[in-house]
Scaffold this motif. Structure first.
Motif, PDB file in Angstrom:
ATOM      1  N   ILE A  46       0.862  -1.181   0.000  1.00  0.00           N
ATOM      2  CA  ILE A  46       0.000   0.000   0.000  1.00  0.00           C
ATOM      3  C   ILE A  46       0.898   1.229   0.000  1.00  0.00           C
ATOM      4  O   ILE A  46       1.773   1.362   0.857  1.00  0.00           O
ATOM      5  N   GLU A  47       0.678   2.108  -0.954  1.00  0.00           N
ATOM      6  CA  GLU A  47       1.456   3.334  -1.044  1.00  0.00           C
ATOM      7  C   GLU A  47       0.837   4.394  -0.140  1.00  0.00           C
ATOM      8  O   GLU A  47      -0.364   4.624  -0.159  1.00  0.00           O
ATOM      9  N   VAL A  48       1.682   5.034   0.657  1.00  0.00           N
ATOM     10  CA  VAL A  48       1.211   6.058   1.580  1.00  0.00           C
ATOM     11  C   VAL A  48       1.277   7.419   0.897  1.00  0.00           C
ATOM     12  O   VAL A  48       2.283   7.781   0.311  1.00  0.00           O
ATOM     13  N   LYS A  49       0.176   8.138   0.974  1.00  0.00           N
ATOM     14  CA  LYS A  49       0.122   9.486   0.433  1.00  0.00           C
ATOM     15  C   LYS A  49      -0.418  10.402   1.514  1.00  0.00           C
ATOM     16  O   LYS A  49      -0.859   9.960   2.552  1.00  0.00           O
ATOM     17  N   GLY A  50      -0.408  11.668   1.248  1.00  0.00           N
ATOM     18  CA  GLY A  50      -0.991  12.622   2.178  1.00  0.00           C
ATOM     19  C   GLY A  50       0.016  13.228   3.124  1.00  0.00           C
ATOM     20  O   GLY A  50       1.191  12.881   3.139  1.00  0.00           O
ATOM     21  N   GLU A  51      -0.479  14.124   3.909  1.00  0.00           N
ATOM     22  CA  GLU A  51       0.317  14.910   4.838  1.00  0.00           C
ATOM     23  C   GLU A  51       0.618  14.124   6.113  1.00  0.00           C
ATOM     24  O   GLU A  51      -0.272  13.493   6.682  1.00  0.00           O
ATOM     25  N   ILE A  52       1.858  14.181   6.559  1.00  0.00           N
ATOM     26  CA  ILE A  52       2.225  13.540   7.818  1.00  0.00           C
ATOM     27  C   ILE A  52       1.626  14.361   8.950  1.00  0.00           C
ATOM     28  O   ILE A  52       1.766  15.579   8.995  1.00  0.00           O
ATOM     29  N   THR A  53       0.958  13.694   9.850  1.00  0.00           N
ATOM     30  CA  THR A  53       0.266  14.348  10.950  1.00  0.00           C
ATOM     31  C   THR A  53       1.233  14.664  12.083  1.00  0.00           C
ATOM     32  O   THR A  53       2.023  13.816  12.479  1.00  0.00           O
ATOM     33  N   SER A  54       1.149  15.852  12.612  1.00  0.00           N
ATOM     34  CA  SER A  54       1.990  16.257  13.734  1.00  0.00           C
ATOM     35  C   SER A  54       1.414  15.713  15.038  1.00  0.00           C
ATOM     36  O   SER A  54       0.249  15.958  15.353  1.00  0.00           O
ATOM     37  N   PRO A  59      -4.999  16.215  14.375  1.00  0.00           N
ATOM     38  CA  PRO A  59      -6.235  16.736  13.779  1.00  0.00           C
ATOM     39  C   PRO A  59      -7.469  16.292  14.551  1.00  0.00           C
ATOM     40  O   PRO A  59      -7.414  15.370  15.361  1.00  0.00           O
ATOM     41  N   SER A  60      -8.561  16.953  14.271  1.00  0.00           N
ATOM     42  CA  SER A  60      -9.829  16.498  14.833  1.00  0.00           C
ATOM     43  C   SER A  60     -10.256  15.247  14.082  1.00  0.00           C
ATOM     44  O   SER A  60      -9.710  14.927  13.026  1.00  0.00           O
ATOM     45  N   GLY A  61     -11.226  14.540  14.614  1.00  0.00           N
ATOM     46  CA  GLY A  61     -11.712  13.331  13.957  1.00  0.00           C
ATOM     47  C   GLY A  61     -10.720  12.194  14.088  1.00  0.00           C
ATOM     48  O   GLY A  61      -9.988  12.087  15.064  1.00  0.00           O
ATOM     49  N   CYS A  62     -10.675  11.363  13.087  1.00  0.00           N
ATOM     50  CA  CYS A  62      -9.736  10.237  13.057  1.00  0.00           C
ATOM     51  C   CYS A  62      -8.325  10.782  12.860  1.00  0.00           C
ATOM     52  O   CYS A  62      -8.078  11.571  11.941  1.00  0.00           O
ATOM     53  N   ALA A  63      -7.394  10.369  13.703  1.00  0.00           N
ATOM     54  CA  ALA A  63      -6.013  10.861  13.623  1.00  0.00           C
ATOM     55  C   ALA A  63      -5.341  10.484  12.307  1.00  0.00           C
ATOM     56  O   ALA A  63      -4.416  11.161  11.866  1.00  0.00           O
ATOM     57  N   PHE A  64      -5.802   9.444  11.646  1.00  0.00           N
ATOM     58  CA  PHE A  64      -5.165   8.940  10.419  1.00  0.00           C
ATOM     59  C   PHE A  64      -5.792   9.519   9.144  1.00  0.00           C
ATOM     60  O   PHE A  64      -5.313   9.263   8.047  1.00  0.00           O
ATOM     61  N   HIS A  65      -6.808  10.364   9.244  1.00  0.00           N
ATOM     62  CA  HIS A  65      -7.552  10.768   8.049  1.00  0.00           C
ATOM     63  C   HIS A  65      -6.727  11.513   7.001  1.00  0.00           C
ATOM     64  O   HIS A  65      -7.030  11.429   5.818  1.00  0.00           O
ATOM     65  N   LYS A  66      -5.662  12.188   7.387  1.00  0.00           N
ATOM     66  CA  LYS A  66      -4.859  12.928   6.405  1.00  0.00           C
ATOM     67  C   LYS A  66      -4.055  12.008   5.492  1.00  0.00           C
ATOM     68  O   LYS A  66      -3.627  12.413   4.424  1.00  0.00           O
ATOM     69  N   ARG A  67      -3.842  10.771   5.911  1.00  0.00           N
ATOM     70  CA  ARG A  67      -3.070   9.817   5.114  1.00  0.00           C
ATOM     71  C   ARG A  67      -3.909   8.638   4.620  1.00  0.00           C
ATOM     72  O   ARG A  67      -3.427   7.808   3.871  1.00  0.00           O
ATOM     73  N   CYS A  68      -5.139   8.584   5.043  1.00  0.00           N
ATOM     74  CA  CYS A  68      -5.999   7.437   4.730  1.00  0.00           C
ATOM     75  C   CYS A  68      -6.563   7.538   3.314  1.00  0.00           C
ATOM     76  O   CYS A  68      -7.185   8.546   2.960  1.00  0.00           O
ATOM     77  N   PRO A  69      -6.400   6.488   2.505  1.00  0.00           N
ATOM     78  CA  PRO A  69      -6.941   6.516   1.147  1.00  0.00           C
ATOM     79  C   PRO A  69      -8.468   6.392   1.108  1.00  0.00           C
ATOM     80  O   PRO A  69      -9.076   6.615   0.068  1.00  0.00           O
TER      81      PRO A  69
END
Length: 97
Positions: A46-54, A59-69
């Motif tokens: 699985i290729e990881v895309k998106g912004e790495i979360t600090s 973030p609000s909501g699911c912590a993984f949503h910025k990288r989740c496909p």
């Protein structure tokens, strides 16, 4: 066994069940990075895309949503609750609620 992302529990259950049938996108990502020992054990990477979360500013909501496909609007707004897959396997993901 359990998996956490940014200190938040995302999936827990029996080791055999999670390795054979991971549910949370982060768990799937982690397990896809494990090299196969035998030729017949090859699995899709699985290729990881998106912004790495600090971790300092999660973030609000699911912590993984910025990288989740699979993330959708609800993932950005609401923290997912436990969804029981079976009596011992639970996942915190809006895909299963």
């Amino acid at each position: 066994m359990f998996f956490c992302y940014l200190g938040r529990l995302v999936e827990e259950g029996p080791t055999d069940e999670i390795f054979s049938n991971p549910r949370h996108p982060y768990t799937k990502l982690l397990l896809s990075s494990v090299p196969a020992i035998h030729e017949h054990e090859k699995h899709e990477k699985i290729e990881v895309k998106g912004e790495i979360t600090s971790p300092l500013n999660p973030p609000s909501g699911c912590a993984f949503h910025k990288r989740c496909p699979f993330a959708f609007d609800r993932c950005m707004k609401e923290t997912p609750d436990d969804t029981v897959i079976d009596s011992k396997h639970k996942v915190k993901c809006h895909l299963y609620s």
